[in-house]
Design a protein around this motif. Structure first.
Motif, mmCIF file in Angstrom:
data_model
loop_
_atom_site.group_PDB
_atom_site.id
_atom_site.type_symbol
_atom_site.label_atom_id
_atom_site.label_comp_id
_atom_site.label_asym_id
_atom_site.label_seq_id
_atom_site.Cartn_x
_atom_site.Cartn_y
_atom_site.Cartn_z
ATOM 1 N N SER A 1 0.941 -1.261 -0.193
ATOM 2 C CA SER A 1 -0.176 -0.159 -0.006
ATOM 3 C C SER A 1 0.817 1.308 0.006
ATOM 4 C CB SER A 1 -0.766 -0.041 1.266
ATOM 5 O OG SER A 1 -0.289 -0.158 2.536
ATOM 6 N N GLY A 2 0.072 2.388 0.127
ATOM 7 C CA GLY A 2 0.923 3.748 0.145
ATOM 8 C C GLY A 2 1.312 3.954 -1.311
ATOM 9 N N VAL A 3 1.914 5.162 -1.438
ATOM 10 C CA VAL A 3 2.401 5.862 -2.483
ATOM 11 C C VAL A 3 4.041 5.245 -3.084
ATOM 12 C CG1 VAL A 3 1.098 7.971 -2.223
ATOM 13 C CG2 VAL A 3 3.528 7.637 -1.451
ATOM 14 N N LEU A 4 4.047 5.322 -4.286
ATOM 15 C CA LEU A 4 5.088 4.887 -4.923
ATOM 16 C C LEU A 4 6.373 5.850 -4.541
ATOM 17 C CD1 LEU A 4 3.830 3.867 -8.428
ATOM 18 C CD2 LEU A 4 4.916 2.435 -6.951
ATOM 19 N N PRO A 5 7.538 5.319 -4.159
ATOM 20 C CA PRO A 5 8.725 6.173 -4.054
ATOM 21 C C PRO A 5 8.748 7.348 -5.028
ATOM 22 C CG PRO A 5 9.265 3.978 -3.706
ATOM 23 C CD PRO A 5 8.081 4.042 -4.556
ATOM 24 N N LEU A 6 9.337 8.612 -4.656
ATOM 25 C CA LEU A 6 9.191 9.873 -5.334
ATOM 26 C C LEU A 6 10.524 9.702 -6.371
ATOM 27 C CD1 LEU A 6 7.991 12.537 -5.968
ATOM 28 C CD2 LEU A 6 9.646 13.392 -4.190
#
Length: 889
Positions: free
Chosen positions: A419-424
């Protein structure tokens, strides 16, 4: 004169020296070579000069004897079936014979080896040789050091004469791999005092690995994969202190691994997958429930010792190992480069030690039950090139620490619970080629830095909760992109035309988003495009123009445009009299488009079509007969349309559903995989091939007429759905010929008559529905049919028997008992029981006392004597009276 004499003397002396150093080859051996050349059919060898020592592939010693015959990769073929005639046997000084990588056929003659006592290297690998190797093969091979017959068609047993009684004492390499050898491994290998390499993989060898082989302590490689070897690996194998490669994969080995297997200090490759091995609990374990094969097991402590860390690869994939991955798998001094735990039953979290594997390049542990988050420690393994952990239960977010893995080329975390956002800063991984993150719970947008991964070949982000405006991305930077999968997300915006600049694109799947998609002419420039799925987005329009453009994609195999072109007419004319489009198309999905019109004739030209999905449209007219002539079609889904008329008989003669031979050619690799849940939904099943049920689904149309008897020809059909039509007549008995049938739905029609009794032979039937017809009579009795719910038979007023509540009544004059009425008044056989009891009581009532009581026996016999006497007296009196009457007359 003196000067002239000295000159001629010097000239003669020099001539003698030159002649001594240029002795031509032995003429008898030259003749032998020419005889050998005559047995070759092609190509012709350029053996024409007088001195055979100068011929191609020939080397002679200083005495003119031929020592080397080396003709690898010359496309040599034999005219006759017997290989190596006596002509080569005459080369008695031959030390090297290399005829590998040719097309030589036939068998080896026994006599060939008798005279080649000096032979050191024999290489006949990669040919077409067959037959059995002579049992006495090695008896005269005193100087043989290398024997290689890899990749031929030899059969029979491996010669038992190997190394026995000091035969072939110098042998260092034996390679019997990729043949058809059977039987057991010869025990004589223990006497091969110099043997270093023994390879016999991919044969049909069976039996135990001989314990004697472990006495050959010079062995560096034992490679015996893909056989049927059984038994255990004894502790004696620890004597092989020089072993660098041990490959016993794909066998039937069982029992415990040796506890001290870690003492193999030179071991570089250990491959034991696809066996039934286990590791025993003892003083040599470091952790509980670590790995095993078919049995819960434990990892030997010595595997983690300093002596074992010359090991560069550890592969235990494709077993049923259980427990967690050992936390002591890595040490700072470790040489491990390759770790593979894939396809097992491992659980627990990923150990936080992988960062200590300073040379680790590949870490695979997919298709297990691993859980927890990705440990931060893994991002310290900066040498790693591949992390492959698909189909687990990993959760949490992908940390920004992943940017440290500057050598990473493959990241596969698909089908987890991340889950969460993809690494910037994902774009800092400039070497990335494959990103597979589909089937997770990732959210947010794709980082713009992703476009900096200019070596990217495969980008799969499907089935997540990602979103954002996709038109912001400039795909022209990804010039090597081959596969793009963004399906089942929340992307919006216009599909960027820059995507068409990726000339190597093979697969595009962006279905189930909110994208504005139109088929642009530039798509035809993607010459390799084979997979295109754009459906279930903001509506595509102009189906006719779209199909004309897509006809230019000559490599197209899969075309899915579901839920598009709403309300338009199915194009009947695509502008070419000699239609040549879609010649490689195998899957066509235009379902849920609400298309009108009739089935167009150009569909009959798709000779490679395997699956046709046109459900949920408004197609009218009848099913054309040409549909039965499509040679590869095996899946037809045209339900929820307005089709009418009779079902053509040709439909029941589809070649792919009739002939097993035709069906065997159906599998075609996909450029993007499909996932289907398993039966228990524990693990999904991934299909990298075209996988559709062999089915015909025509439900919810206006079809009428009978179901023809030709239906019985569809031997390979697994699903037939004809519900909610106007079909009439009887259910053909021939339906039961479809032994592979798993689902059959004939409900909501006007079928009449009985359910065929032959249905009891449909043993694989998991779903049956014949409800709401005019069927009558008893439901045939079988374990299979009675296992279905009553709703599968309801709505047939005259149908009776289990599982329906209404029981069948016996008709007058019928002798056959009602087999379906288990609760009816079935007469208990009291008459037969009473007769049997009467006989038993009467018999023993009379004879029992006679057997048990002596007085009764005497009285009984006396009674019989009296009866006999009276009977005889009566007979004699009657005869006397008759005589007197005759005498008076």
């Amino acid at each position: 004169m003196a000067n002239a004499f000295l000159f001629f003397s010097l000239l003669i002396f020099c001539s003698n020296i030159i002649l001594e150093n240029t002795i031509a080859c032995n003429q008898s051996e030259r003749s032998s070579l020419l005889s050998f050349a005559l047995t070759l059919s092609s190509p012709q060898l350029n053996w024409t000069s007088f001195d055979c020592c100068n011929w191609e592939g020939i080397t002679c010693n200083q005495n003119g004897w031929i020592t080397h015959l080396q003709l690898p990769s010359k496309a040599l073929k034999l005219e006759e079936g017997i290989f190596l005639s006596s002509s080569l046997g005459n080369l008695i000084h031959l030390t090297h014979l290399n005829l590998s990588h040719n097309s030589l056929s036939g068998s080896l003659s026994t006599g060939f080896f008798l005279s080649l006592n000096h032979l050191e290297i024999l290489d006949l690998s990669y040919n077409l040789l067959s037959g059995e190797l002579p049992s006495s093969l090695f008896q005269h091979a005193w100087n043989l050091t290398s024997f290689n017959v890899r990749n031929n068609n030899f059969s029979g047993s491996i010669p038992s004469s190997t190394c026995v009684h000091d035969y072939s004492p110098s042998i260092r390499l034996l390679d019997f791999s990729f043949n058809k050898f059977s039987g057991s491994i010869p025990h004589g290998l223990a006497e091969c005092s110099k043997l270093q390499f023994f390879c016999a993989g991919y044969n049909n060898l069976s039996g135990l690995v001989p314990v004697e082989m472990y006495n050959a302590t010079t062995l560096k490689e034992i490679s015996l994969p893909a056989n049927s070897l059984s038994g255990v690996l004894g502790e004696k194998m620890l004597q092989l202190v020089n072993l660098t490669i041990l490959d016993l994969s794909y066998n039937q080995l069982s029992g415990m691994l040796p506890h001290h297997i870690g003492i193999f200090s030179k071991l570089k490759l250990l491959v034991l997958d696809f066996n039934s091995l286990e590791v025993g609990r003892a003083s040599h374990v470091t952790c509980r429930d670590v790995v095993g094969s078919l049995i819960c097991s434990y990892l030997p402590k010595d595997l983690n010792s300093n002596k074992a860390w010359k090991l560069t690869g550890f592969n235990v994939s494709n077993n049923t190992f259980s427990g967690p991955i050992p936390s002591s798998i890595c040490l700072p001094s470790s040489s491990l480069r390759h770790l593979d735990f894939s396809f097992n039953d491992l659980n627990g979290s990923i150990p936080r030690v992988l960062g200590k594997c300073s040379k680790l390049q590949v870490f695979r542990a997919g298709h297990n039950y691993l859980s927890g988050s990705l440990p931060e420690d893994i991002y310290n393994a900066t040498t790693v090139e591949e992390i492959s952990l698909p189909l687990n239960s990993l959760n949490g977010a992908i940390s920004d620490g992943i940017a440290k893995l500057i050598n990473l080329t493959t990241l596969d975390l698909s089908y987890n619970q991340l889950s969460g956002v993809l690494p910037l800063h994902l774009g800092k991984l400039s070497k990335l080629k494959h990103i597979l993150l589909d089937f997770n719970y990732l959210e947010g947008s794709l980082p713009l830095s992703l476009m900096n991964c200019t070596k990217l070949v495969e980008l799969r982000m499907g089935a997540n909760d990602l979103g954002g405006n996709i038109s912001m991305f400039n795909f022209s930077k990804l010039s090597r992109l081959s596969k793009l999968d963004l399906r089942m997300n929340n992307f919006f915006g216009v599909l960027p035309r820059s995507l068409y600049s990726c000339k190597f694109l093979k697969a595009i799947r962006v279905s189930y988003n909110n994208l504005e998609v139109q088929i642009q002419p530039e798509i035809a420039s993607l010459k390799s495009l084979s997979f295109l799925s754009l459906g279930v987005n903001k509506r595509l329009t102009n189906v006719k123009e779209a199909m004309k453009i897509l006809m230019g994609c000559k490599s197209l195999v899969v075309l899915s445009l579901a839920s598009s072109f709403v309300g338009e007419e199915f194009p009947t004319d695509l502008g070419k009299a000699d239609f040549d489009g879609f010649q490689n198309l195998r899957i066509l999905d235009l379902s849920s488009c609400n298309l009108t019109g009739q089935l167009p004739l150009w569909l009959s030209k798709l000779r490679k079509l395997e699956s046709l999905s046109l459900s949920h449209n408004r197609i009218t007219g009848s099913i054309p007969s040409w549909i039965g002539s499509l040679p590869r079609l095996y899946s037809i889904i045209m339900d929820f349309n307005l089709l009418s008329g009779k079902i053509p008989k040709e439909l029941w003669m589809l070649p792919m559903l009739v002939s097993e031979q035709a069906a065997a050619t159906a599998d075609t690799a996909l450029d993007l995989p499909c996932f289907y849940p398993s039966v228990d939904y524990a693990k999904p099943i991934q299909y990298n091939y075209l996988y559709y049920e062999a089915m015909i689904s025509l439900k919810s149309n206006n079809l009428y007429g009978n179901i023809p008897s030709e239906i019985g020809q569809l031997q390979l059909l697994t699903c037939l759905d004809l519900r909610n039509n106007n079909l009439s007549g009887h259910i053909p008995e021939q339906t039961a010929n479809i032994k592979s049938m798993r689902q059959l739905d004939l409900s909501m029609n006007q079928l009449s008559g009985n359910i065929p009794t032959s249905f009891t032979s449909l043993h694989f039937l998991s779903k049956l529905n014949v409800s709401f017809n005019n069927l009558e009579g008893p439901i045939p009795s079988s374990t299979q049919l009675q296992s279905f719910d009553a709703s599968a038979f309801e709505g047939n007023l005259n149908l009776c028997g289990d599982p329906l509540p209404n029981k069948c009544k016996r008709t007058k004059g019928t002798d056959e008992p009602d087999m379906n009425n288990t609760d009816a008044d079935i007469e208990f056989p009291w008459f037969y029981i009473s007769a049997a009891l009467g006989f038993i009581i009467g018999f023993w009532g009379v004879f029992g006392p006679l057997v048990l009581l002596k007085k009764w026996r005497y009285a009984y016999y006396q009674f019989l004597d009296n009866v006999y006497d009276r009977f005889m007296v009566m007979i004699l009196n009657r005869m006397a009276r008759v005589k007197r009457r005759f005498s008076r007359s």
